[in-house]
Each structure stands twice: as structure tokens, then as C-alpha cells.
Design a protein around this motif. Structure first.
Motif, PDB file in Angstrom:
ATOM      1  N   UNK A  57      46.441  50.946  26.444  1.00 48.18           N
ATOM      2  CA  UNK A  57      45.446  51.672  26.918  1.00 48.18           C
ATOM      3  C   UNK A  57      45.123  51.685  28.397  1.00 48.18           C
ATOM      4  N   UNK A  58      45.693  52.869  29.057  1.00 49.40           N
ATOM      5  CA  UNK A  58      45.504  52.496  30.452  1.00 49.40           C
ATOM      6  C   UNK A  58      43.944  52.817  30.819  1.00 49.40           C
ATOM      7  N   UNK A  59      43.183  53.345  29.843  1.00 41.71           N
ATOM      8  CA  UNK A  59      41.770  53.316  30.546  1.00 41.71           C
ATOM      9  C   UNK A  59      41.139  51.968  30.702  1.00 41.71           C
ATOM     10  N   UNK A  60      41.841  50.906  30.219  1.00 40.62           N
ATOM     11  CA  UNK A  60      41.591  49.351  30.432  1.00 40.62           C
ATOM     12  C   UNK A  60      42.170  48.988  31.547  1.00 40.62           C
ATOM     13  N   UNK A  61      43.195  49.531  32.160  1.00 38.87           N
ATOM     14  CA  UNK A  61      43.919  49.040  33.412  1.00 38.87           C
ATOM     15  C   UNK A  61      45.256  49.223  33.146  1.00 38.87           C
ATOM     16  N   UNK A  62      46.192  49.144  33.937  1.00 37.34           N
ATOM     17  CA  UNK A  62      47.621  49.192  33.986  1.00 37.34           C
ATOM     18  C   UNK A  62      48.250  48.414  34.898  1.00 37.34           C
ATOM     19  N   UNK A  63      48.664  47.271  34.666  1.00 41.37           N
ATOM     20  CA  UNK A  63      49.561  46.255  35.462  1.00 41.37           C
ATOM     21  C   UNK A  63      50.749  46.705  35.596  1.00 41.37           C
ATOM     22  N   UNK A  64      51.397  47.201  36.630  1.00 39.07           N
ATOM     23  CA  UNK A  64      52.854  47.526  36.677  1.00 39.07           C
ATOM     24  C   UNK A  64      53.669  46.381  36.348  1.00 39.07           C
ATOM     25  N   UNK A  65      53.590  45.247  36.739  1.00 38.93           N
ATOM     26  CA  UNK A  65      54.417  43.990  36.287  1.00 38.93           C
ATOM     27  C   UNK A  65      54.290  44.065  34.803  1.00 38.93           C
ATOM     28  N   UNK A  87      56.552  54.083  22.892  1.00 32.61           N
ATOM     29  CA  UNK A  87      55.317  53.567  23.804  1.00 32.61           C
ATOM     30  C   UNK A  87      54.396  54.615  24.197  1.00 32.61           C
ATOM     31  N   UNK A  88      53.044  54.380  23.575  1.00 34.77           N
ATOM     32  CA  UNK A  88      51.774  55.517  23.534  1.00 34.77           C
ATOM     33  C   UNK A  88      51.219  54.866  24.744  1.00 34.77           C
ATOM     34  N   UNK A  89      51.280  55.761  25.949  1.00 34.86           N
ATOM     35  CA  UNK A  89      50.278  55.212  27.091  1.00 34.86           C
ATOM     36  C   UNK A  89      48.933  56.244  27.214  1.00 34.86           C
ATOM     37  N   UNK A  90      47.983  55.599  27.075  1.00 32.69           N
ATOM     38  CA  UNK A  90      46.772  56.509  26.987  1.00 32.69           C
ATOM     39  C   UNK A  90      45.825  56.531  28.299  1.00 32.69           C
ATOM     40  N   UNK A  91      46.042  57.645  28.942  1.00 36.43           N
ATOM     41  CA  UNK A  91      45.508  57.848  30.150  1.00 36.43           C
ATOM     42  C   UNK A  91      44.742  59.246  30.247  1.00 36.43           C
ATOM     43  N   UNK A  92      44.081  59.352  31.470  1.00 36.76           N
ATOM     44  CA  UNK A  92      43.403  60.609  31.760  1.00 36.76           C
ATOM     45  C   UNK A  92      44.578  61.736  31.990  1.00 36.76           C
ATOM     46  N   UNK A  93      44.223  62.851  32.129  1.00 36.31           N
ATOM     47  CA  UNK A  93      45.294  63.829  32.454  1.00 36.31           C
ATOM     48  C   UNK A  93      45.968  63.617  33.697  1.00 36.31           C
TER      49      UNK A  93
END
Length: 329
Positions: free
Chosen positions: A89-97, A112-118
């Protein structure tokens, strides 16, 4: 289940089977409203081979989707496992590491499902993880914009609109003439031989194994550990940042030993001749200092240097395995 839902589910199941046969994995970018994205993915997961999958984000969303939950900062305890599905859930933040590390845990056929804005909004999206790096004080995010542009041009990235539950263009790979079969590469076979040679050889000659993630280090350690037990070593100890990190190692040791096993637990294998492979957390290993002819250290980059030195000095034959590139460098 109505006809439309069954068509969607059947399409995804067939896609996952083709990926597994080819040894491929896929990134599924779910763009749009966060709640719509969560609902779409949660509804899709029961139709996939999602058992033992993980959700990175809010725990209540993981429970609703029927997946295990992990916080991004705890990603190291998952290293060494193999996952069929990962939802981030990228809306909660995406730490690259953490994102890079966990993406390496997907098995063949994994999604891998990545939830993000457009994608068009990434350059202005205030990722909650930015506060950790100081990027929250900038008005624009050129790295995010560049990443969005790369993803937009990659034909292997599956893009879903969160509010649209129709069947996507899955861009299926062509089925191979011969299906993908896991097996040891020549490099891995040589590595197993090196580990066994170290475990049977002279004292105080450590072996250090370094490679990119996903190259089979843990599998080689497990196969070699089994062969050391079969060749006469009475006790081989394994340590790593957490027990979860050695799941792959133990799986391959278990498979190699087969009918020779008398006792089998997630962290201990004992053969019919009484020889054993055991996992101990590093602090317990160093405080108890049990006798062992060989100690294997997996995910060594996740342990403090002073602990690694203590292991090196505490046992006669030690093998270290670690990823040293990218996020672990």
C-alpha cells in the motif's frame, strides 16, 4: 460468483500459471482511489494462489484481504522466504530499501500489487516515507516523476485502474516449449561443493559467499548443510536476523535429507543417525555458545559486525552468506 467475476478470476489464474511455468513474476500497479484499490485487490486475492502472501500497509486491510501483515520497517524478517503474492500500500509510504528487498521474495508466478496514485500525480505525491529522508520539505519530487515515466513505458508492468474492475490486458508471456523447472545452476553446484569442503575441511578457514538477491545462496546453504550431516557432521548450526530468514534454507535441507529425517520442525532437522541442523538466533547462539562443527550465517549483512566477528572466533568452521549490493550494500 457471476459470469463476469468468474471470467476475471479465470483470466488471472491462467496468467499466474503461465508466469510460474516460465519462471516469471509481475508488478501490478493499481492506480487511483486508495479505498477502491484496496477493495479491488482484496476481492481478487481469493482467486489467486495467495496463501502465505503478505500485505504491507495497515493491519486492518491485511485482515480484510486474508493476508499476513508486516510493517515496512520489519522487512528484514521476511528475507529468505518465498511469497506467492505481495501487496504494498504505497499510500502508507514506500521505503525504497524495503520495497526492493521484499520484491525479491516473490516466487515464480508471484504478483506484486502496488497501490498508488495515478502515475501522472507521482511528482506531486507527498509519500509518507519522505519524512524519513527529508524529502517532505521539497515541493516537487523529480525521482518519483522519473520512476513514473519508466513504469509507464515498461510493457511488463500491468496497470490497473482502481475504479475499473474489468479484465486488464495481462500481456501474457508466450508459453515455453519446456516449462520452467527449479534446479541448481552450475554456479550453485560449485557453491554447494565449496560449502561442503569448508564444513569438512581445516579449522579457521571461513568461507564468505556474496551475490545478488535471488541467486540461490540460501538454497545452496540448505543443500550443503544436509550433505554435511549425511557425510558425518553431527551438528550444523544456522543463524540469521530471524527464523523467517532461514525458511528457504531449511526447505532445501529438508528436501535433500528426505527419508533420512527422524524429526522435522521449522527450525530443527534431526536425522535417523542423530545428526542435526538447528537454527539459533544470533544473541542466543553467542550467549549459549553450543558446540558445533559448522556454523552457517545467512543474511549476514543484517547482523552487527561485532556479532559476525564473535561467530567467526567462536566456532571452528564458519560460512557467511550475504547480499552486498543495492539496498544491503
Amino acid at each position: 460468483m457471476n459470469d463476469k467475476t468468474e471470467t476475471i478470476a479465470s483470466g488471472w489464474r491462467g496468467f499466474q500459471q503461465i508466469l510460474a511455468a516460465r519462471g516469471h513474476r509481475r508488478l501490478v500497479l493499481v492506480e487511483g482511489d486508495r479505498q477502491a484499490a484496496i477493495a479491488q485487490v482484496a476481492g481478487l486475492l481469493p482467486e489467486l494462489s495467495a496463501a502465505q502472501g503478505l500485505w504491507v500497509g495497515r493491519e486492518q486491510d491485511a485482515i480484510m484481504a486474508g493476508l499476513g501483515h508486516i510493517r515496512a520497517k520489519d522487512y528484514r524478517r521476511v528475507l529468505g522466504q518465498e511469497l506467492p503474492v505481495l501487496v504494498w500500500d504505497g499510500w502508507e509510504g514506500t521505503s525504497p530499501d524495503a520495497f526492493a528487498a521484499l520484491s525479491g521474495t516473490l516466487r515464480a508466478g508471484g504478483l506484486l500489487f502496488w497501490l498508488m496514485p495515478p502515475l501522472a500525480q507521482w511528482s506531486d505525491f507527498d509519500d509518507p516515507d519522505y519524512g524519513r529522508t527529508g524529502l517532505d520539505r521539497t515541493s516537487a519530487h523529480p525521482f518519483a516523476a522519473r520512476l513514473a515515466a519508466i513504469l509507464a513505458e515498461d510493457p511488463d508492468v500491468i496497470r490497473l485502474v482502481a475504479e475499473d474492475a474489468s479484465v486488464p490486458d495481462l500481456n501474457r508471456p508466450e508459453p515455453g516449449r519446456a516449462g520452467f523447472q527449479p534446479g541448481q545452476t552450475a554456479e550453485q553446484q560449485a557453491l554447494v561443493a565449496d560449502i561442503v569442503r569448508t564444513g569438512q575441511g581445516r579449522r579457521r578457514r571461513p568461507l564468505v559467499i556474496t551475490a545478488d538477491r535471488g541467486r540461490g545462496k540460501s538454497a545452496a546453504l540448505g543443500i550443503a548443510a544436509a550433505r554435511l550431516l549425511e557425510s558425518g557432521r553431527k551438528r550444523v548450526l544456522v543463524t540469521a536476523p530471524s527464523a523467517d530468514n532461514v525458511a528457504t534454507l531449511f526447505a532445501h535441507a529438508r528436501q535433500e535429507l528426505g527419508d533420512a529425517l527422524a524429526m522435522d520442525t521449522p527450525t530443527q532437522l534431526t536425522t535417523r543417525s542423530g545428526h542435526e541442523l538447528c537454527f539459533l538466533p544470533p544473541q542466543e547462539l553467542l550467549s549459549q555458545r553450543p558446540e558445533a562443527e559448522v556454523v552457517l550465517v545467512d543474511e549476514a549483512a543484517g547482523l552487527p559486525a561485532q556479532w559476525l566477528k564473535a561467530v567467526l572466533l567462536g566456532w571452528p568452521r564458519v560460512v557467511f552468506a550475504s547480499t552486498v549490493h543495492g539496498y544491503e550494500g
